[in-house]
Structure formats: structure tokens, C-alpha cells
Design a protein around this motif. Structure first.
Motif, mmCIF file in Angstrom:
data_model
loop_
_atom_site.group_PDB
_atom_site.id
_atom_site.type_symbol
_atom_site.label_atom_id
_atom_site.label_comp_id
_atom_site.label_asym_id
_atom_site.label_seq_id
_atom_site.Cartn_x
_atom_site.Cartn_y
_atom_site.Cartn_z
ATOM 1 N N GLN A 242 -0.578 1.557 5.557
ATOM 2 C CA GLN A 242 -0.237 1.011 4.240
ATOM 3 C C GLN A 242 -1.062 -0.234 3.919
ATOM 4 O O GLN A 242 -1.480 -0.429 2.774
ATOM 5 C CB GLN A 242 1.260 0.737 4.139
ATOM 6 N N THR A 243 -1.330 -1.071 4.900
ATOM 7 C CA THR A 243 -2.163 -2.252 4.671
ATOM 8 C C THR A 243 -3.573 -1.833 4.269
ATOM 9 O O THR A 243 -4.167 -2.400 3.343
ATOM 10 C CB THR A 243 -2.195 -3.154 5.918
ATOM 11 N N THR A 244 -4.111 -0.826 4.934
ATOM 12 C CA THR A 244 -5.427 -0.299 4.574
ATOM 13 C C THR A 244 -5.434 0.194 3.134
ATOM 14 O O THR A 244 -6.347 -0.125 2.361
ATOM 15 C CB THR A 244 -5.836 0.833 5.540
ATOM 16 N N ALA A 245 -4.412 0.948 2.748
ATOM 17 C CA ALA A 245 -4.334 1.466 1.374
ATOM 18 C C ALA A 245 -4.240 0.329 0.357
ATOM 19 O O ALA A 245 -4.888 0.362 -0.695
ATOM 20 C CB ALA A 245 -3.145 2.409 1.235
ATOM 21 N N VAL B 41 4.311 -3.133 2.455
ATOM 22 C CA VAL B 41 3.435 -4.274 2.161
ATOM 23 C C VAL B 41 2.958 -4.234 0.713
ATOM 24 O O VAL B 41 2.727 -3.169 0.150
ATOM 25 C CB VAL B 41 2.230 -4.311 3.136
ATOM 26 N N GLU B 42 2.838 -5.416 0.137
ATOM 27 C CA GLU B 42 2.245 -5.616 -1.188
ATOM 28 C C GLU B 42 1.431 -6.900 -1.117
ATOM 29 O O GLU B 42 1.826 -7.851 -0.439
ATOM 30 C CB GLU B 42 3.332 -5.736 -2.254
ATOM 31 N N ILE B 43 0.287 -6.910 -1.798
ATOM 32 C CA ILE B 43 -0.579 -8.089 -1.777
ATOM 33 C C ILE B 43 -1.073 -8.378 -3.184
ATOM 34 O O ILE B 43 -1.571 -7.474 -3.869
ATOM 35 C CB ILE B 43 -1.798 -7.892 -0.847
ATOM 36 N N THR C 48 0.009 -2.195 -4.144
ATOM 37 C CA THR C 48 0.873 -1.492 -3.211
ATOM 38 C C THR C 48 0.123 -0.302 -2.613
ATOM 39 O O THR C 48 -0.936 0.073 -3.106
ATOM 40 C CB THR C 48 2.159 -1.006 -3.918
ATOM 41 N N PRO C 49 0.670 0.317 -1.575
ATOM 42 C CA PRO C 49 -0.007 1.454 -0.938
ATOM 43 C C PRO C 49 0.253 2.745 -1.712
ATOM 44 O O PRO C 49 0.996 3.619 -1.268
ATOM 45 C CB PRO C 49 0.604 1.488 0.467
#
Length: 132
Positions: free
Chosen positions: A55-58, A120-122, A39-40
Motif C-alpha cells: 500500500q505504501t508503494t501504491a 496509509v495515506e500521504i 491513498t493506495p
């Protein structure tokens, strides 16, 4: 790096980064690194970024840190699952994602889901060979 072993798997902890629950940031098994959802958040678990791009960058920076603790890189990633709070932000998310995975494009599933306080979470699976 703190590593816990269990049979043919080892849990990988990232120095200086606290998890938000009872889980390992990554587990190495069967030549793969299974990375828990990133997560960011910074090292103190504070949310980073006000936009989907920030947030995607983080998230991808955090993913890189976890992979590094498992002796892997983004180049080793073969599959990701992306959780977006709003699928309407997909194009902006994807523009950042493409910068991190410009050469090899991993398989990807993207779903919309409720993410309290974040956009966002990946999670990811990386292939690192046949050792565990």
C-alpha cells in the motif's frame, strides 16, 4: 491534464484518475504544489495492496503521478504528512518510504488515525519555484 485557475493558484487534475470527493488532487500556488492525501487506489478507485509495504508503494506511486501532472517530482517534496492506520506498521512503512526519498529527506509528520479500509495515506508539499 485539466487545470483550473483561481487568482494566483491553479488546481491540477490528473488525467484518467477520479477523485473520491469534491477536491483537487493538487493545487499550485506561490511556488509550491500542495498535494491532497493520496491513498493506495488505482485509477478506478479500487484499493491496491494487502500489506503496508504494497500500500505504501501504491500511495507513493500515486503521489508521483499527481506531482508529475503539476510539473514536479518527488525530488521537489519538502514536507509530507503520513497517516497510518496502525503506528505498529511504521518500520515497514518507513523502509519503503526511504527507497522513494533516498537522497533528500523531506520534513515528515506521522500520525495514527482511522483509515477505513486502507493502511496509509500521504499528503505532500513540493517546492517548484516562484511561478504559480
Amino acid at each position: 491534464m485539466n487545470v483550473n485557475h483561481r487568482r494566483n493558484a491553479r488546481a491540477v487534475e490528473v488525467d484518467g484518475v477520479a477523485t473520491g470527493g469534491h477536491y483537487s488532487p493538487a493545487v499550485v500556488a506561490g511556488g509550491f504544489v500542495f498535494v491532497a492525501g493520496q491513498t493506495p487506489r488505482d485509477a478506478q478507485r479500487r484499493i491496491v495492496g494487502q500489506t503496508i509495504e504494497e500500500q505504501t508503494t501504491a500511495v507513493l506511486d500515486n503521489l508521483s503521478k499527481v506531482l508529475a501532472a503539476a510539473d514536479a517530482t518527488l525530488d521537489d517534496v519538502v514536507k509530507v504528512t503520513v497517516y497510518l492506520a496502525d503506528l505498529g506498521s511504521f518500520e515497514k512503512f518507513n523502509s519503503v518510504f526511504a527507497k522513494y526519498f533516498s537522497e533528500f529527506k523531506p520534513a515528515r509528520t506521522t500520525v495514527e488515525c482511522g483509515l477505513p479500509g486502507i493502511m496509509v495515506e500521504i499528503d505532500a508539499i513540493a517546492h517548484v519555484g516562484n511561478s504559480s
